[in-house]
Structures are given as structure tokens and as C-alpha cells.
Design an enzyme around this catalytic site. Structure first.
Site, mmCIF file in Angstrom:
data_model
loop_
_atom_site.group_PDB
_atom_site.id
_atom_site.type_symbol
_atom_site.label_atom_id
_atom_site.label_comp_id
_atom_site.label_asym_id
_atom_site.label_seq_id
_atom_site.Cartn_x
_atom_site.Cartn_y
_atom_site.Cartn_z
ATOM 1 N N LYS A 1 -8.557 -5.013 -3.413
ATOM 2 C CA LYS A 1 -7.130 -5.248 -3.622
ATOM 3 C C LYS A 1 -6.789 -6.737 -3.596
ATOM 4 O O LYS A 1 -5.889 -7.187 -4.322
ATOM 5 C CB LYS A 1 -6.305 -4.521 -2.549
ATOM 6 N N ASP B 1 -2.053 -0.805 6.034
ATOM 7 C CA ASP B 1 -2.325 -0.153 7.313
ATOM 8 C C ASP B 1 -3.798 0.136 7.557
ATOM 9 O O ASP B 1 -4.190 0.426 8.687
ATOM 10 C CB ASP B 1 -1.568 1.179 7.392
ATOM 11 N N ASN C 1 -9.016 -0.556 3.696
ATOM 12 C CA ASN C 1 -9.025 -0.906 2.280
ATOM 13 C C ASN C 1 -7.891 -1.861 1.899
ATOM 14 O O ASN C 1 -7.824 -2.322 0.755
ATOM 15 C CB ASN C 1 -8.974 0.354 1.397
ATOM 16 N N ASP D 1 0.849 -1.190 0.000
ATOM 17 C CA ASP D 1 0.000 0.000 0.000
ATOM 18 C C ASP D 1 0.890 1.248 0.000
ATOM 19 O O ASP D 1 2.078 1.172 0.327
ATOM 20 C CB ASP D 1 -0.900 -0.045 1.246
ATOM 21 N N ILE D 2 0.305 2.388 -0.346
ATOM 22 C CA ILE D 2 1.095 3.637 -0.389
ATOM 23 C C ILE D 2 0.927 4.476 0.869
ATOM 24 O O ILE D 2 1.830 4.588 1.694
ATOM 25 C CB ILE D 2 0.719 4.482 -1.626
ATOM 26 N N ASP D 3 -0.237 5.093 1.018
ATOM 27 C CA ASP D 3 -0.440 6.078 2.084
ATOM 28 C C ASP D 3 -0.530 5.407 3.448
ATOM 29 O O ASP D 3 -1.339 4.504 3.668
ATOM 30 C CB ASP D 3 -1.697 6.889 1.796
ATOM 31 N N THR E 1 -2.866 0.236 -4.462
ATOM 32 C CA THR E 1 -3.337 1.480 -3.859
ATOM 33 C C THR E 1 -4.759 1.825 -4.270
ATOM 34 O O THR E 1 -5.262 1.341 -5.290
ATOM 35 C CB THR E 1 -2.391 2.640 -4.267
ATOM 36 N N GLY E 2 -5.376 2.689 -3.493
ATOM 37 C CA GLY E 2 -6.674 3.224 -3.865
ATOM 38 C C GLY E 2 -6.549 4.360 -4.864
ATOM 39 O O GLY E 2 -7.524 4.759 -5.486
#
Length: 269
Positions: free
Chosen positions: A196, A219, A222, A9-11, A43-44
Site C-alpha cells: 500500500k 489498523d 497490511n 483502509d476499509i476493514d 485496501t487489500g
């Protein structure tokens, strides 16, 4: 069994709270690639919101892949070739929009080319999303949305208001769509078959990789779907407590290069 694919994931995961990639994370990802491990950003965000990150991490080369829109789009990063893509219908849009009016919450819809809001007074979180993912905002009435290729929709508002809205959502909305909270002020609404986890499994199957050979690092809610399908689910120390309950491992926080720690300890060790 060794890990052959790492979904990240990114954020709140890959990036620090200042939205930076630490040198430790960069080096760990490069070392994983050299070891033959597929590192896949999941990612979203839309693809426009990850292109620079992919370039910075050297994940934009032949043989690299990315999952965007919370699983709505899977593609090769070097060519842009789509391996899987889902969209939402105009009827979906009308239903989600009407409910937003009833509940008094801001909303927008996202395609690969822009963010479309029916709110004449554009919400500040729509502006935030535009800045975050590098997509333009367009005000469009519902009647003007008929021919848009919508990949996902979002209810976006102040956290307290959004929480109240979530409590009031009708049960059939959960039956018809995948709903995931990706931030305190974001509730994402996607096709029922989109998440995902489904996207990562689809990619892994094409690559001849089994679920046991997948590590997922995330984290937030999602990320739950990909954490649940991965043989090695890893959650950040700063992660949502409810998501930590399904983790096999808890890594360091995003500000402490937790992705690097996870890759070195459970993939390259």
C-alpha cells in the site's frame, strides 16, 4: 504542512464491526473533499469489493482514485483507468501452491475476475472472502492456472493453524514476495514491489503531493507500509498493537467513527 491526501483502509478502519459507514464518517469525508483533500481508499480487497463503498461515499467521481489488492492496482474510480498494476507469474503460483501442500494450509489466488482455489474441499475462509469482495470462486487445478492474471495469492486458514504456518515459512519467501497478515485468518502474498505504501507514493507523485502531505489511517499489518511512508500515520484504537508503535496519532475505534475523528482533528482543524 497541510494534509492533501488521506489514504484510508476499509476493514477495521473505515467500516464498523457491523461493516457499516457511520454518518459521522460519511460527512467527514465529504467535508474533506470539499476542502480539496484527496480521500483515497487503500485496501487489500479487489475492485469488485469496493465499488459499492466508493459509490456510497461519493468517491467514484472524476478526480477520485482507489488502491486495491494491497497496492497491486491503482486506478481512477470514475473511468477505471489503471495508473499502476502488478501481477504474479505462473511460476510464482506453482511455488506458493507447492509450499501450501507441504505446510497443510488452504490457499487461493485472486484476479480481477475471480478467486481460484486448488483445494477441492474449498476452505470456509475462501468462501468468506468471496462473499466479502463479491467475486466468484472457481476450483482450478494448478495446470489450469497458466493463463490467469493473478494479482495476489493468500494462505487462508484457522488462525492457530495459520500462525504455525507463518512460523514455518522459509526465509527466501520473504525475500521474493511481500507477505502481509491482513486478518487473523489471512496471509497475503504479493509481488515484492507491491504494498500500500508504494502505491500511495506512486499516486501522490502523479498528483504532485509530497509524503509530508499524506495522512494514512489503518489498523493492521497490511497497512504498515502506507503508515510508514505517510507524514501523518494514524492507527485506530482497535488496531494491532505492533502497528500502533509507528503511529503519530491514535484515533478512536472503528465503532466510534475513528476515521471521522482523525480527519476533523488532524486534517480539517
Amino acid at each position: 504542512m497541510s494534509i492533501k491526501l488521506v489514504a484510508v483502509d476499509i476493514d477495521g478502519t473505515l467500516l464498523t464491526s457491523k461493516r457499516e459507514i457511520t454518518p459521522e464518517v460519511f460527512e467527514a469525508i465529504q467535508d474533506a473533499k470539499k476542502a480539496g483533500v484527496k480521500v483515497v481508499i487503500a485496501t487489500g480487497r479487489p475492485i469488485s469489493g469496493v465499488k459499492q463503498l466508493l459509490k456510497d461515499l461519493k468517491l467514484d467521481q472524476e478526480g477520485d482514485y482507489v488502491v486495491t489488492f494491497n497496492g497491486g492496482l491503482v486506478q481512477e474510480t470514475a473511468t477505471g483507468k489503471e495508473l499502476a498494476a502488478t501481477t504474479m507469474s505462473y511460476e510464482d503460483y506453482l511455488d506458493v501452491h507447492q509450499l501450501s501442500l507441504k505446510l497443510g494450509v488452504h490457499m487461493h489466488a485472486i484476479s480481477k475476475r475471480g478467486i481460484f482455489t486448488p483445494n477441492r474441499n474449498i476452505g470456509k475462509y475462501t468462501v468468506h472472502e468471496s462473499s466479502l469482495v463479491d467475486l466468484p470462486i472457481f476450483y482450478r487445478t494448478p495446470e489450469e492456472m497458466k493463463d490467469r492474471n493473478i494479482i495476489k495469492m493468500m494462505y487462508i486458514d484457522e488462525p492457530a493453524l495459520l500462525n504455525r504456518v507463518i512460523e514455518q515459512l522459509p526465509a527466501d519467501l520473504y525475500e521474493r514476495y511481500t507477505l502481509v497478515k491482513s486478518a487473523p485468518f489471512y496471509l497475503e502474498i504479493l509481488p515484492k514491489t507491491t504494498d500500500k505504501g508504494t502505491a500511495i507514493l506512486h499516486l501522490a507523485e502523479k498528483l504532485g503531493i509530497t509524503p509530508d502531505e499524506i495522512m494514512a489511517i489503518g489498523d493492521e499489518e497490511n497497512d504498515r507500509a502506507m503508515l510508514e511512508v505517510a507524514g501523518t500515520p494514524v492507527v485506530m484504537e482497535n488496531g494491532n498493537p505492533s502497528v500502533k508503535q509507528i503511529a503519530k496519532h491514535i484515533t478512536k475505534s472503528n465503532d466510534q467513527s475513528g476515521v471521522a475523528y482523525a480527519i476533523r482533528k488532524w486534517v480539517l482543524n
